[in-house]
Motif scaffolding. Structure first.
Motif, mmCIF file in Angstrom:
data_model
loop_
_atom_site.group_PDB
_atom_site.id
_atom_site.type_symbol
_atom_site.label_atom_id
_atom_site.label_comp_id
_atom_site.label_asym_id
_atom_site.label_seq_id
_atom_site.Cartn_x
_atom_site.Cartn_y
_atom_site.Cartn_z
ATOM 1 N N UNK A 32 15.676 -4.869 13.363
ATOM 2 C CA UNK A 32 15.506 -5.313 11.984
ATOM 3 C C UNK A 32 14.999 -4.147 11.140
ATOM 4 N N UNK A 33 15.130 -4.287 9.821
ATOM 5 C CA UNK A 33 14.777 -3.197 8.924
ATOM 6 C C UNK A 33 13.346 -3.291 8.410
ATOM 7 N N UNK A 34 12.795 -4.504 8.368
ATOM 8 C CA UNK A 34 11.480 -4.704 7.760
ATOM 9 C C UNK A 34 10.535 -5.413 8.725
ATOM 10 N N UNK A 35 9.318 -4.919 8.776
ATOM 11 C CA UNK A 35 8.309 -5.514 9.651
ATOM 12 C C UNK A 35 8.083 -6.985 9.325
ATOM 13 N N UNK A 36 8.173 -7.339 8.031
ATOM 14 C CA UNK A 36 7.902 -8.718 7.633
ATOM 15 C C UNK A 36 8.947 -9.712 8.128
ATOM 16 N N UNK A 37 10.036 -9.213 8.684
ATOM 17 C CA UNK A 37 11.053 -10.099 9.254
ATOM 18 C C UNK A 37 10.741 -10.473 10.703
ATOM 19 N N UNK A 38 9.695 -9.892 11.253
ATOM 20 C CA UNK A 38 9.431 -10.014 12.687
ATOM 21 C C UNK A 38 9.201 -11.449 13.140
#
Length: 220
Positions: A32-38
């Motif tokens: 994924x590109x963004x940590x907040x998508x984890x």
């Protein structure tokens, strides 16, 4: 159990495919590109790996693929920005193939598009032309370079409930571009991972009336 890495792990199709793959007993990493998508990835049972594929080097990608049995390309720029379309849908896709080879990954599955062919028929004045060109180029690269590749070519994606059934456009058939639920694209990903005999096949498909396993077995 196989280790599977999905590139584009936060995409709508990927988020549907990940729990299917985990449910089949596989270990799944989702890039994924963004940590907040984890958290959304964790909720599927997969493991989030934060890496910007647009800017990552082949060595960085290969590091993310270390120990993987299968790499699934299900990423895309999402249209709009022409330069980013080529950077992701063409160039990053090619870099992913190179990285998978470098990491010794033996199986490569890519989600493309039903119309990704030289004579795709899109008007060059249409912004979608660039996407069609990028996907065609990426698919040719996969076919030339990837190990044990399978290319899935779904038609226009919908938010409908999945049926678990498809219509495959066999070579020389009269099956035309239609629609397919994202859930059924996810089910196709999960199915071809279980079927190594689908390696070397380019599978264009719509939603249809043939159960997915049966439709894939008919390709033998």
């Amino acid at each position: 159990m196989a280790k599977i890495v999905i590139v584009g792990g936060h995409g709508k199709v990927s988020l549907l495919a990940e729990p299917l793959l985990v449910g089949n007993g596989h270990e799944v990493d989702a890039i994924i590109r963004k940590q907040e998508q984890s958290q959304e990835i964790t909720d599927t049972g997969a493991h989030p790996v934060v890496l910007d594929i647009e800017n990552a080097s082949i060595d960085e990608l290969a590091g993310a693929f270390e120990g993987a049995d299968v790499v699934v390309w299900s990423a895309g720029a999402g249209g709009g920005d022409v330069s980013r379309t080529y950077a992701v849908d063409r160039d990053a896709a090619a870099h992913t193939v190179e990285a998978a080879n470098k990491a010794g990954v033996d199986r490569f599955v890519t989600v493309s598009w039903f119309g990704a062919q030289a004579d795709h028929g899109i008007d060059p004045e249409n912004d979608f032309w660039h996407y069609a060109e990028a996907k065609y180029s990426a698919d040719r690269y996969v076919q030339a370079k990837a190990k044990n590749w399978t290319i899935l070519g779904p038609s226009t994606l919908t938010e409908d409930d999945g049926t678990g059934a498809v219509e495959i456009a066999l070579p020389d058939s009269n099956v035309e571009h239609g629609e397919v639920a994202r859930a059924d694209v996810a089910a196709m990903i999960a199915a071809v991972v279980e079927k190594p005999e689908t390696a070397g096949k380019y599978i264009n498909f719509n939603g249809g009336g043939t159960p997915i396993d049966q439709a894939l077995d008919a390709l033998k």
